[in-house]
Every structure is written in C-alpha cells, then in structure tokens.
Design an enzyme around this catalytic site. Structure first.
Site, PDB file in Angstrom:
ATOM      1  N   LYS A  56      -1.526  11.736   5.890  1.00  0.00           N
ATOM      2  CA  LYS A  56      -1.578  10.953   4.649  1.00  0.00           C
ATOM      3  C   LYS A  56      -0.585  11.562   3.662  1.00  0.00           C
ATOM      4  O   LYS A  56      -0.630  12.761   3.398  1.00  0.00           O
ATOM      5  CB  LYS A  56      -2.997  11.001   4.068  1.00  0.00           C
ATOM      6  CG  LYS A  56      -3.170  10.403   2.677  1.00  0.00           C
ATOM      7  CD  LYS A  56      -3.120   8.902   2.715  1.00  0.00           C
ATOM      8  CE  LYS A  56      -3.441   8.297   1.346  1.00  0.00           C
ATOM      9  NZ  LYS A  56      -4.869   8.444   0.995  1.00  0.00           N
ATOM     10  N   THR A 110       3.252  10.256  -5.944  1.00  0.00           N
ATOM     11  CA  THR A 110       3.594   8.984  -6.553  1.00  0.00           C
ATOM     12  C   THR A 110       3.305   9.018  -8.043  1.00  0.00           C
ATOM     13  O   THR A 110       4.045   8.434  -8.850  1.00  0.00           O
ATOM     14  CB  THR A 110       2.791   7.849  -5.887  1.00  0.00           C
ATOM     15  OG1 THR A 110       3.075   7.841  -4.478  1.00  0.00           O
ATOM     16  CG2 THR A 110       3.135   6.495  -6.480  1.00  0.00           C
ATOM     17  N   HIS A 152      -7.013  10.367  -8.670  1.00  0.00           N
ATOM     18  CA  HIS A 152      -8.306  10.398  -7.980  1.00  0.00           C
ATOM     19  C   HIS A 152      -9.452  10.086  -8.941  1.00  0.00           C
ATOM     20  O   HIS A 152      -9.342   9.202  -9.772  1.00  0.00           O
ATOM     21  CB  HIS A 152      -8.512  11.741  -7.280  1.00  0.00           C
ATOM     22  CG  HIS A 152      -7.478  12.064  -6.244  1.00  0.00           C
ATOM     23  ND1 HIS A 152      -6.851  11.114  -5.487  1.00  0.00           N
ATOM     24  CD2 HIS A 152      -6.954  13.262  -5.859  1.00  0.00           C
ATOM     25  CE1 HIS A 152      -5.991  11.695  -4.662  1.00  0.00           C
ATOM     26  NE2 HIS A 152      -6.026  12.991  -4.877  1.00  0.00           N
TER      27      HIS A 152
END
Length: 275
Positions: A56, A110, A152
């Site tokens: 990931k 990102t 998150h």
C-alpha cells in the site's frame, strides 16, 4: 505454481478491514503471504527500496516507483470528502503560515503533495516538519509547529482536541478538479507478471467483499491494530475510507490518479493493470 509474496499495508482500520480475509486465509491465495504492517511513510520507503512485492502506497509516492511497480485496481483509498485537512491551534488563514513550521505526515504522502499545491497557489512558503502521522496533532497542540496536515482518524478527532481547521485539502482538490481524491493504492512488482497481478487484484477484491458481508470476522484483527482508537472512530474510519473505489478505481479513479501523478511529475501511461 504457488506464488509466495511479501505484502505490506498499514494498521489503519480501512486497510485491516480490506485485507483481513486475505491475510487470515479466508480468501485463498495459491502460495504464502508474509504480511508487514507499517506506517504509510514507512511503506512508501519500502516500496521505493523494492522491499515488498505488494504494498500500500500513497498515490503521490507511486510517482517514483512505477518503473518497478504497477497499481492494482482494488484495495486503495479514494473518494469524495476523505482528504487530509490542515489544522492549527487557533483560527488562522493559509496565508498566515508563510515562513512558519508546519507538521507533515511524510514527504512522499499524498497529503503533503496536496498541501504543497495549495501553498504554491497561495504564493507562500513554509518550513515542513516531517513526523509520523499520529504525532502531528500533539505537535500542533504543544505549539512546536504553527499548523499540521492531519490524515486518517485525525479528520474526525481534531475538534475534540480543540484544534481549528484551516483548509480541507481534499475539498480543495475536488473543487479544482471535480475528481475524487486518490489517497493510496496497492502497488505490485511488475516483475511478478500480469497474471499474478490480476490474481492478487481479484484476491483483494474478494477480501473486501467478504469483509462487507461478514464484518464480524475481522473485528478482532481491526481492533488489535487500531490499538487505542475509539470504536466509533474505527467504524467511521472504515465507512469513510473504504468506498466503492476500493473495489475498483473505475474510469474516474484512473483519471484522478493520473492527474495527481502529473502533479507529482509523473506522466507514465501504464499505471494500472488492465481492467
């Protein structure tokens, strides 16, 4: 012929929700899977070093590994209203951060790419302070930095810590592009071949479908790796970051990833495995 693979993803609830059935053997894989769980920036680093077969990664980090890796269509984090946010200890505008120290959750994330694009548009320059994502809000609270880029579960909890939102970076992207924000994707080594990549893509998709139809199966696994995260936050985290784009990026997802990769300086065309 069995294919033994090293696989890496984060301990965040969206990843453990998606991968539990595959990692636990509920979804079959013809071979052994050696699983590593690590912070997103550590995974980005491992991908950059070629340490993992399937990993990931932040979409921004994918720009630097696509000679060796291809992106799978399933398993990623993408959507509307799911992007990182910029927070401070008190009300402020983006322009107020010019020349200030700002915490970022890794240079290859990102989130950092989006923050950099916003700063460029605003004509400001900041001093980025790189740290693990769960250290960002404490650094803002302590005053060690003027602001922080939160990812998150921080998207859901920053107000409870008395922090103020300066800018929704994902919202900025959506307003400028009309596309979903591509946060992370699953990369697999090209050297393993197209057949293996398609097989892994389908295995991840089946793992997610199992999680959706049997959510109780992975609860212990998700809770163990979420550690101190509140159960309601875990649930919201999964509902927010596991979307239909996690089953397949689709045409809009491919366009969104390609647009973000161009912003990161990558113009490679063969980014994803064929649908």
């Amino acid at each position: 012929m069995p294919i033994n693979l090293t696989v890496g993803y984060s301990p965040c609830p969206n990843d453990t929700f998606i991968f539990h059935a595959l990692a636990s053997g509920i979804v079959d894989w013809d071979g052994e899977l050696s699983v590593t769980l690590a912070d997103v920036e550590e995974l980005n680093s491992k991908a950059g070093s070629g340490d993992l077969d399937v990993v990931k990664v932040s979409v921004a980090a994918a720009a630097g590994i696509l000679d060796d890796y291809v992106l799978l269509r399933a398993g990623g984090a993408m959507g509307f209203g799911v992007g990182p946010i910029l927070v401070a200890g008190e009300h402020a505008e983006l322009g107020d951060l010019d020349g200030k120290r700002v915490a970022i959750p890794g240079r290859k994330t990102t989130a950092n790419l989006l923050f950099g694009l916003c700063c460029r548009e605003a004509g400001i320059s900041v001093e980025p302070v790189e740290m693990v994502f769960d250290q960002v809000m404490p650094a803002v609270e302590s005053g060690d930095v003027a602001a922080g880029v939160v990812i998150h579960e921080g998207r859901f909890t920053f107000r409870a810590r008395g922090l103020q939102r300066i800018l929704d970076l994902g919202g900025w992207w959506e307003e400028h592009t009309g596309l979903p924000i591509p946060l992370g994707g699953i990369a697999m080594k090209r050297s393993l071949g197209e057949d293996a990549a398609r097989a892994m893509d389908e295995a991840i998709r089946q793992s997610l479908l199992h999680a959706r139809s049997h959510p109780e199966d992975g609860q212990g696994y998700i809770r163990f790796h979420a550690q101190e995260m509140d159960e309601a936050v875990v649930r919201t985290h999964i509902e927010t970051f596991v979307t239909d784009y996690s089953l397949d990026v689709g045409e809009a997802g491919v366009e969104a990833v390609s647009r973000l990769l161009r912003e990161a300086g990558c113009t490679r065309a063969d980014v994803f495995i064929d649908s």
